[in-house]
Write an enzyme that holds these catalytic residues in place. Structure first.
Site, PDB file in Angstrom:
ATOM      1  CG  HIS A   1      -0.445  -4.745   9.935  1.00 26.85           C
ATOM      2  ND1 HIS A   1      -1.224  -4.293  10.980  1.00 26.85           N
ATOM      3  CD2 HIS A   1       0.406  -3.733   9.633  1.00 26.85           C
ATOM      4  CE1 HIS A   1      -0.844  -3.060  11.288  1.00 26.85           C
ATOM      5  NE2 HIS A   1       0.142  -2.701  10.493  1.00 26.85           N
TER       6      HIS A   1
ATOM      7  CD  GLU B   1       2.476   0.994  10.329  1.00 32.91           C
ATOM      8  OE1 GLU B   1       2.289  -0.226  10.379  1.00 32.91           O
ATOM      9  OE2 GLU B   1       2.008   1.719   9.416  1.00 32.91           O
TER      10      GLU B   1
ATOM     11  CG  HIS C   1      -0.752   4.989  10.562  1.00 30.74           C
ATOM     12  ND1 HIS C   1      -1.845   4.160  10.515  1.00 30.74           N
ATOM     13  CD2 HIS C   1       0.101   4.509   9.604  1.00 30.74           C
ATOM     14  CE1 HIS C   1      -1.668   3.228   9.591  1.00 30.74           C
ATOM     15  NE2 HIS C   1      -0.489   3.418   9.014  1.00 30.74           N
TER      16      HIS C   1
ATOM     17  CE1 TYR D   1      -0.217   1.890  12.611  1.00 33.13           C
ATOM     18  CE2 TYR D   1      -0.243  -0.313  13.557  1.00 33.13           C
ATOM     19  CZ  TYR D   1      -0.433   0.535  12.479  1.00 33.13           C
ATOM     20  OH  TYR D   1      -0.839   0.029  11.269  1.00 33.13           O
TER      21      TYR D   1
ATOM     22  CG  HIS E   1      -0.387  -0.055   2.544  1.00 30.93           C
ATOM     23  ND1 HIS E   1       0.747  -0.751   2.849  1.00 30.93           N
ATOM     24  CD2 HIS E   1      -0.796   0.488   3.717  1.00 30.93           C
ATOM     25  CE1 HIS E   1       1.015  -0.646   4.148  1.00 30.93           C
ATOM     26  NE2 HIS E   1       0.103   0.115   4.690  1.00 30.93           N
TER      27      HIS E   1
END
Length: 306
Positions: A245, A264, A213, A254, A198
């Site tokens: 994750h 993060e 974040h 975090y 991402h």
């Protein structure tokens, strides 16, 4: 992967409450390089493995949060083409003149349906502190703090997620490696313009324009552990982690900057290609998707935004 048009995240401008505290946090703790502080008070920083002048801009303000997130294009011709596509879609575009940020060419700026400002640009000066390119060492100067390598992505909170998804995929050429769909609609989408898991993500949220974040990339799991040591040594407010994750498969911690903006540090993550199917999570398993080991969410992680 052959890539044209938008290349990657390039700039984030954050609002901070106390500039001196913010500089200490982002420079000495996360490990960004201090580039300059300009006459308008804004501070410019970059990570040690980034080639261009800056990637993080801090602006002192009365409230924390994000001013804008910008993507770098492969040339001005691409920016001009995106401008036409955005305007044809019915979204107003504003020009940001060359030099509004030092060392940075002209940008185009527009608001998306979630209430966030996105900028596109093609030109930025290379940094004097850029990585070496001739017989290079791994790093030019020894990394500091958490040893952040680059600005990696951000997660934004806001409404109108279906419209955001349509705009990014149809107008800006993003694709969606992963999503969370609930019976009453989409909760979250993870989108990329590269082959990272991402470059930007969105969560459906009633208030527009919110930052969940900003993430900085570290080399590996050992650096995630080192970052946790830095957080403990300097009493940095930690939200969750070290953990990993299920969504993106990244390893993570975090934590918060002194102004309350969530940060993060992130490493790993799968390679996302445009011809891969989208991974889809439902509400019964989203806890494992977000926090793979804990397999459940906490209220603060879902609700605290700036």
């Amino acid at each position: 992967m052959s890539q044209e048009g938008l290349l990657r995240p390039g700039i984030i401008q954050l609002r901070v409450l106390d500039m001196d505290e913010a500089i200490t946090h982002y420079r000495d703790r996360i490990g960004l390089d201090f580039v300059s502080q300009e006459a308008d008070g804004r501070v410019y920083l970059k990570a040690y493995d980034e080639f261009h002048r800056h990637s993080v801009v801090l602006r002192e303000a009365d409230s924390a949060g994000i001013d804008f997130f910008a993507f770098k294009a492969d040339g001005q011709e691409s920016v001009d083409e995106f401008r036409k596509r955005i305007e044809d879609y019915g979204v107003a575009v504003t020009d940001v003149e060359e030099g509004e940020m030092p060392g940075t060419g002209k940008r185009i700026s527009f608001m998306i349906p979630s209430g966030h400002r996105i900028d596109l640009y093609a030109d930025m000066d290379l940094s004097d502190m850029a990585p070496e390119t001739h017989n290079p060492y791994i790093y030019k100067d020894e990394p500091r703090g958490m040893r952040a390598q680059r600005l990696d992505h951000c997660l934004l909170y806001g409404p109108n997620l279906p419209e955001v998804e349509k705009f990014f995929t149809e107008v800006l050429d993003f694709h969606i490696p992963e999503r969370v769909d609930l019976p009453d609609g989409t909760l979250a989408i993870w989108m990329t313009v590269s082959n990272k898991a991402h470059d930007i993500a969105f969560v459906n949220h009633p208030e527009p324009g919110k930052l969940h974040h900003v993430a900085f990339f570290l080399e590996d799991w050992n650096d995630i552990g080192h970052a946790a040591d830095v957080m403990t040594r300097y009493d940095i407010s930690r939200d969750l982690g070290p953990t990993r994750h299920g969504i993106t498969r990244g390893q993570t911690i975090y934590f918060f900057d002194p102004s309350g903006n969530r940060n993060e540090v992130f490493c790993g993550g799968y390679t996302a290609y445009k011809d891969h199917p989208t991974r889809v999570w439902d509400g019964n398993h989203v806890g494992r998707g977000i926090f793979y080991y804990e397999r459940q969410l906490n209220d603060a992680f879902l609700s605290v935004v700036t």
